[in-house]
Structure formats: structure tokens, C-alpha cells
Design a protein around this motif. Structure first.
Motif, PDB file in Angstrom:
ATOM      1  N   HIS A 353      -8.521  -3.388  -1.134  1.00 14.26           N
ATOM      2  CA  HIS A 353      -9.081  -4.089   0.008  1.00 14.26           C
ATOM      3  C   HIS A 353     -10.603  -3.906   0.026  1.00 14.26           C
ATOM      4  O   HIS A 353     -11.226  -4.035   1.070  1.00 14.26           O
ATOM      5  CB  HIS A 353      -8.545  -3.498   1.308  1.00 14.26           C
ATOM      6  N   GLU A 417      -6.410  -9.510   7.386  1.00 17.03           N
ATOM      7  CA  GLU A 417      -5.702  -9.368   8.668  1.00 17.03           C
ATOM      8  C   GLU A 417      -6.646  -9.115   9.835  1.00 17.03           C
ATOM      9  O   GLU A 417      -6.559  -8.105  10.524  1.00 17.03           O
ATOM     10  CB  GLU A 417      -4.661  -8.253   8.581  1.00 17.03           C
ATOM     11  N   TYR A 523       8.831  -5.484   8.302  1.00 14.74           N
ATOM     12  CA  TYR A 523       8.445  -5.204   9.699  1.00 14.74           C
ATOM     13  C   TYR A 523       9.102  -6.139  10.697  1.00 14.74           C
ATOM     14  O   TYR A 523       9.429  -5.743  11.810  1.00 14.74           O
ATOM     15  CB  TYR A 523       6.934  -5.349   9.883  1.00 14.74           C
ATOM     16  N   GLU A 564       0.337 -11.130   0.713  1.00  8.99           N
ATOM     17  CA  GLU A 564       1.180  -9.937   0.806  1.00  8.99           C
ATOM     18  C   GLU A 564       2.570 -10.291   1.286  1.00  8.99           C
ATOM     19  O   GLU A 564       2.728 -11.150   2.146  1.00  8.99           O
ATOM     20  CB  GLU A 564       0.621  -8.912   1.824  1.00  8.99           C
TER      21      GLU A 564
HETATM   22  C1  GCB Z   1      -0.750  -5.018   5.422  1.00  9.15           C
HETATM   23  C2  GCB Z   1      -2.083  -4.525   4.999  1.00  9.15           C
HETATM   24  C3  GCB Z   1      -1.974  -3.475   3.927  1.00  9.15           C
HETATM   25  C4  GCB Z   1      -0.862  -2.504   4.265  1.00  9.15           C
HETATM   26  C5  GCB Z   1       0.446  -3.266   4.312  1.00  9.15           C
HETATM   27  C6  GCB Z   1       1.621  -2.396   4.738  1.00  9.15           C
HETATM   28  O1  GCB Z   1      -0.595  -6.056   5.954  1.00  9.15           O
HETATM   29  O2  GCB Z   1      -2.934  -5.553   4.589  1.00  9.15           O
HETATM   30  O3  GCB Z   1      -3.199  -2.808   3.803  1.00  9.15           O
HETATM   31  O4  GCB Z   1      -0.791  -1.437   3.380  1.00  9.15           O
HETATM   32  O5  GCB Z   1       0.358  -4.295   5.236  1.00  9.15           O
HETATM   33  O6  GCB Z   1       2.227  -1.762   3.902  1.00  9.15           O
HETATM   34  O7  GCB Z   1       1.889  -2.368   5.919  1.00  9.15           O
END
Ligand code: GCB
Length: 657
Positions: A353, A417, A523, A564
Motif C-alpha cells: 500500500h 479505501e 467480512y 482486493e
Molecule cells: C482491506 C485493506 C487491506 C487489509 C485487508 C484485510 O481492505 O485494503 O490493507 O489488509 O482489507 O485483510 O482486511
């Protein structure tokens, strides 16, 4: 003054007076690997300063020089020679067990010998140091750099001594609300002199940097040179022997010159990562670099490399080597890491990042991996703080001007984000303009978050429709689902109909590629279960079916990239449910189906190649302060999902159309 604020919480009668520290040279010194230099890597003396008392001029004496008492009667409360030794390059967090969680001030010291030659200039060059760095040479404050991850240099010619030189560097990796990034990130911002340190010698009139790029598919190449100390009318010779090409570029009074020529080079691509030796010569020096030529374009919702439609078969990474804790800093580190990306069948890497060491893009050039490079504008930044914008601009400017000759780099990402707000839009627009003014040959993107709460509300209703029709859920849960659908009336979705999710963040208007981070299958289930009043297990199971009918798109006539998605799995943990390799693999299967249903998607970089250090991931026995979404663990052990993604890249997603 800012330095003091960062190292001492409140002022005491013993504080050091503020020192005015100049900034490093504004321009990035290019071609460092081709220059005459002396490596300052190796063992340095190292003092931990959690109380911030090493500042010169204060009660405690200041630690900006390597002093030893003249006799037993002199009291000095520090000593470099007797302190512990640290390896440079290398972060301090992972070199000493007691410093793993440390985020504060430290001091580095070493001696080096040099015989400065007349007519030469000497530059202390740092590949990157994290986060606030102050450099003292022979006791003289030389410069202060704020912000980790990017290269900078300091002209130290006038402070150098013939023979032994005492170099002291204070580094503080504490982050604040106004820093970039802020203190809370899902990675560990390793502190210290994390990259190479060199003393570089240049002629007093020298080339500072140069850019070479393919202008269009006819084979026209353009270039810019930036010099210092040359006079208007002086020339720089640019030549590419393999193409039988040489041209004299005349510099103006600003030290800059431009050229263009029809070279028709063989083009760089993942299948054929062709690089040319490009030479730059002035009357006093000769520098060279390995440079590739290629054209990356977005047209409508599609992406083209060298005029051919392509897909980004990618993977996200952090700057961590395989099998060793800490920050990656060598070619070998990146060869191993990116080698795993190649083994995955990837043609693309998202270097999330923050800017990585210069070797990352060199290795990507050689291996034929397209690269996404990013600056640490992560989650919420102090959008309205002008100092924060300055740091962000410094990060992106130094990154772009360091890597603008790397054919592998096809995307500059300005953020990850960042929730919508007016100040955020103004901040990122300024940053995007900065990038485009430096380099208009690459695509600009940002990983967007979407409107998660709205999406989850819609998704919950859709899941209810699946639940109501499923005989795998309990009667109680089925009744809950039915009641919900009754309440929704006409809005109740039909099972199997497409669930359309449209990314309409207004930032999309300013980008070339609309990228989106989503966590269906991970999530999202955790947030939807309590909304529905059913178990998380039920939601997770329904989610996999539901995902087959999700269609992602962007409200802009632009290509879309899934920057992602992912799921946590502890390497070797088998069975059912979250944290198992099977569950992670299932998320990857469901995501693949979802992506196949979404024609606007031209690329993806799932999260993430390797498990990585993340101090907000504490779950004992599973996370132990690592994010476990890797396709391989920290030692390189592959998980099942690695093979699921490899099959997808070699199968359904292999070819466009
Ligand atoms: C995200 C972030 C990243 C986190 C990932 C996570 O959205 O951009 O930096 O590591 O999720 O694993 O939650």
C-alpha cells in the motif's frame, strides 16, 4: 520544531532547542545503480531513544556525534561504540526481539572513509527510511525527510572531511493523525533505515534524472533529461546501441532537454519482457539503465497492452520477503516473492500500500510482471491538513520519478479505501493532477471501498430470498427469512435473479481504472448475520450460492478492477468454516464465478500473496499478529486457494473473450 513535537510528548525544562533542518534535494537522483558510489550498508551502531533525549543541544547532550569521554572524569550519558549493532538495510523492529512493537525514536551511527576529489559532488542517498529521518554529518545537521518508503538524497559535499566521517541518523517511526499513513493500518510500518544507503559521487555538472517512453504504437520514443551544473547549450548524448540509435539532447537554462525519435523498438510484454541498454552521457559521466518500451491504454471499459486487449491476472502483495520477518530490500527478496506470483500464473502484481524498494520494479521488468504501485493514502487521512497533502505529494512525486522508466509499472494508485467526503475529493484530485503532470503514459487508479452499508443491506434481503427457499436452514431461520421477504413486498428479490452492485464513488470520474475492494465470503457475512438475526454459519453457507448471481459494475464507462477480495486461513488448518484452507479455497471459487459474471471487470488482484505482519490481527493460535489471508504462509507454504486461483488464471480467465 516539528521533530521535537514528534519525539517529546510535552516540553520539559531539559528540552533541546529547535533545530532548523533543511529538506533533502527536491529531485530524485536517477540511475543510482549505475553511478560511482560507496555502499554504507553493513553494521551500524544503534541506540534506542524512547524518551527522545538525543536531540542535539539539550540537557542530555545530544547524540549527533560519536563522542567518547576524554577521561574517566567526563560524564557522557551515551556511547555509540558500546551500543548494539544493527544491519543496514533492515528495519529495527525485526532485528531485536524487544523492538517488535516499538514505534518511536532510534539513533544510527557509523564511520566511513572517503577522499573527496575536487570537481566532484557527494550525495548521501537513502532508498527509503521510515518515517521521520534526520541526518547529521560530522555533527552538522544536514536534512530531515518526513515520510517513509521513498528515495531521497542530500548533497553533503561541503560537510565531508578527507578521511574518517561521522554519520549519525535519527529515525522515528511514530505516526500521527496528520502523517501518511496514519497510525492505524493493517500492516506494520517497519521502522528505521529499511533500504540501501550509499554515498554517491557525481561530477559537479551531472545528469540528475531522465525519462524515456514509448509515445505511440508507430514506434516513436520520447525522452526528457534533467541536469544540474550544465550550461544552456550543453548536451547529453542518449544512445541505444542495439537500435543503432544516438542523439544529442541540448539542455536549456533550466538544465532540461527533450528529444523524440522513431525507434520502432521491440515491445516489452509479460510474454516477452524485452529490455534495452539505454546510455546517457555528458562530457563528464556515462550512465546507463535497462529500459523496456510498451503502451498501456484504457479504451471504454477495456484495457490494451501494445494495442492488444488484456486482462490483469494479478495478486496483491506487501513488501515482505518469504521466510524472513521484516521489510524486503534486495533483488533476491523480490525475485523470490514475485517468483511465487509467476508460479501462480499471474501477469500482474499490486504492490500495496506504499512504495517498495527500487528492486521491486526492476525485478518486475525482468520477470514480465505488470505492476501497480501505490502511495500510503490509506483509510482516513487528514484531508484538510496542508502538511499532509505535502507529504502525500512528496511520496507520489518521488515514486513516479524513480520508476518512470520501468515498463512493468502500468498503474499509479493514489489511495486505498478512502471514504467519500468533499475534502477527500479535493485532496485526491490534487494528487491525481500531480501524477498526470509528471507522467501521462500510465493509468491512474485507486482502490475504492464502495458504499458498504448500502450494499450489505441489499445483500441481506437477497440472502433472505435464498434462505427462504433453502431446506438446509432451520425452520426458525426460514421463518425469519420469510417474514423479511413479506415485509419487503414487491422489493423482495427472486432467487437466481442477478444482484447488481454498481460502484458509483465520484472519484471514479477522475480515474482511468475503477478499482474496488470487496469481501464477499469473508467480512460481509459477519455484518449481515446480526442484521438478519440468524447464525453466521447460515449466512456464510448461503453466501456462496448468492455470490454466483452477483454482478459487479462501475457507473463509469471505464475498465473495472477488483483490487482486493480474500479470506483468512491458517496454513495447514483443515476442515470446514473460517480459518480453514478449505473455506478460503471456497471463497476463491465463488469469487471466480462472480467475476466471470461481471463483464466490466478487466483485472483482479486478490488479497494477498503471503501472510503478513499486522499488529491489529491478534487472535491467538490463528493470527498471532499476522493477517492470514495469504495464498502462502510467511514461510512460503502454499495453501489450497493458491491452486484454485492458479487454475482460474490458467483456465476460464486465461484469455480475453
Ligand atoms: C482491506 C485493506 C487491506 C487489509 C485487508 C484485510 O481492505 O485494503 O490493507 O489488509 O482489507 O485483510 O482486511
Amino acid at each position: 520544531a516539528a521533530e521535537e513535537k514528534e519525539t517529546a510528548e510535552e516540553s520539559t525544562p531539559f528540552d533541546a532547542p529547535a533545530i532548523e533542518m533543511p529538506a533533502p534535494a527536491p529531485a530524485v537522483l536517477g540511475f543510482v545503480d549505475a553511478r560511482r558510489s560507496q555502499s554504507l550498508n553493513g553494521k551500524w551502531n544503534f541506540i534506542v531513544d524512547p524518551m527522545g533525549v538525543g536531540q542535539p543541544g539539550g540537557f542530555f547532550g545530544g547524540w549527533a556525534t560519536d563522542r567518547v569521554p576524554v577521561d574517566e572524569w567526563q560524564v557522557l550519558e551515551y556511547n555509540y561504540a558500546g551500543s548494539r549493532k544493527i544491519s543496514v538495510p533492515g528495519d529495527f523492529n525485526t532485528q531485536f526481539e524487544d523492538l517488535l512493537f516499538y514505534r518511536d525514536g532510534v539513533w544510527y551511527q557509523r564511520w566511513f572513509d572517503v577522499e573527496p576529489k575536487p570537481g566532484k559532488r557527494y550525495h548521501l542517498w537513502f532508498g527509503g527510511s521510515n518515517y521521520t529521518t534526520s541526518v547529521y554529518l560530522n555533527g552538522t545537521p544536514m536534512a530531515k525527510q518526513v515520510g517513509g518508503y521513498v528515495p531521497y538524497s542530500i548533497d553533503v559535499t561541503d560537510a565531508l572531511k578527507s578521511g574518517g566521517n561521522d554519520l549519525v541518523i535519527s529515525v522515528n517511526n511514530r505516526l500521527e493523525k496528520h502523517s501518511v499513513p496514519t497510525p492505524r493500518t493493517d500492516w506494520w510500518p517497519y521502522g528505521g533505515l529499511i533500504r540501501d544507503v550509499m554515498l554517491i559521487e557525481t561530477p559537479s555538472a551531472h545528469l540528475v534524472n531522465a525519462k524515456v517512453e514509448l509515445a505511440d504504437l508507430s514506434g516513436r520514443v520520447e525522452g526528457v533529461v534533467a541536469t544540474q551544473g550544465l550550461r544552456a547549450g550543453d548536451t547529453v548524448t542518449v544512445s541505444i546501441a542495439e537500435l543503432d540509435f544516438s542523439t544529442e539532447v541540448t539542455v536549456g537554462s533550466d538544465g532540461q532537454g527533450q528529444w523524440t525519435a522513431m525507434l520502432k523498438p521491440e515491445l516489452w510484454s509479460p510474454e516477452n519482457p524485452k529490455l534495452y541498454d539505454v546510455e546517457f552521457a555528458t562530457a563528464d559521466e556515462q550512465l546507463s539503465d535497462r529500459i523496456g518500451f510498451r503502451l498501456i491504454e484504457a479504451r471504454g471499459t477495456e484495457i490494451f497492452l501494445n494495442g492488444k486487449r488484456i486482462r490483469f491476472k494479478g495478486i496483491s502483495t506487501h513488501e515482505e520477503p518469504i521466510g524472513r520477518d521484516g521489510a524486503a530490500y534486495s533483488k533476491a527478496d523480490f525475485e523470490a516473492l514475485f517468483g511465487e506470483a509467476k508460479a501462480l500464473g499471474a501477469n500482474f502484481v499490486r504492490a500495496a500500500h506504499y512504495p517498495y524498494a527500487r528492486h521491486a520494479a526492476q525485478v518486475a521488468d525482468e520477470l514480465g510482471l505488470m505492476l501497480w504501485e501505490e502511495v500510503p493514502i490509506y483509510w482516513n487521512i487528514a484531508w484538510e491538513n496542508p502538511e499532509t497533502l505535502e507529504i502525500a505529494k512528496d511520496q507520489i512525486t518521488r515514486l513516479v520519478t524513480r520508476d518512470w522508466n520501468r515498463a512493468s509499472v502500468v498503474i499509479w494508485s493514489v489511495a486505498n479505501e478512502t471514504p467519500y467526503s468533499e475534502p477527500r475529493m479535493a485532496f485526491l484530485e490534487a494528487l491525481i493532477n500531480e501524477v498526470r503532470s509528471l507522467d501521462d503514459t500510465r493509468l491512474v487508479s485507486a482502490a475504492l471501498l464502495g458504499d458498504v452499508s448500502r450494499e450489505l443491506k441489499d445483500a441481506a434481503l437477497y440472502l433472505a430470498a435464498y434462505g427462504a427457499a433453502s431446506d438446509e436452514v432451520s425452520k426458525h431461520e426460514r421463518d425469519i427469512f420469510k417474514a423479511m421477504l413479506d415485509k419487503a413486498g414487491d422489493h423482495a428479490p427472486a432467487v437466481g435473479s442477478g444482484f447488481e452492485l454498481v460502484i458509483d464513488d465520484p472519484l471514479g470520474e477522475l480515474l482511468d481504472v475503477v478499482s474496488y475492494n470487496e469481501y464477499f465470503g469473508w467480512y460481509y457475512a459477519r455484518f449481515i448475520a446480526p442484521q438478519l438475526g440468524v447464525s453466521e454459519k447460515t449466512v456464510r453457507k448461503l453466501m456462496f450460492k448468492f455470490m454466483e448471481h452477483v454482478v459487479l459494475s462501475a457507473a463509469f464507462d471505464k475498465p473495472m478492477h477488483i483490487s482486493e477480495f480474500g479470506a483468512g486461513a491458517k496454513s495447514g488448518k483443515r476442515g470446514e468454516g473460517p480459518w480453514t484452507e478449505e473455506y478460503q479455497a471456497e471463497v476463491y471459487r465463488a469469487q471466480s464465478r462472480m467475476i466471470m459474471n461481471s463483464p466490466q471487470i478487466q483485472g483482479m488482484t486478490p488479497w494477498i500473496l503471503k501472510d503478513f505482519r499486522a499488529m491489529l490481527r491478534t487472535l491467538p493460535g490463528i493470527q498471532d499478529y499476522r493477517n492470514r489471508k495469504g495464498l502462502i504462509d510467511e514461510n512460503g507454504q502454499r495453501k489450497q486457494a493458491f491452486y484454485v486461483l492458479r487454475d482460474f488464471y490458467e483456465g476460464s480467465w486465461a484469455n480475453v473473450e
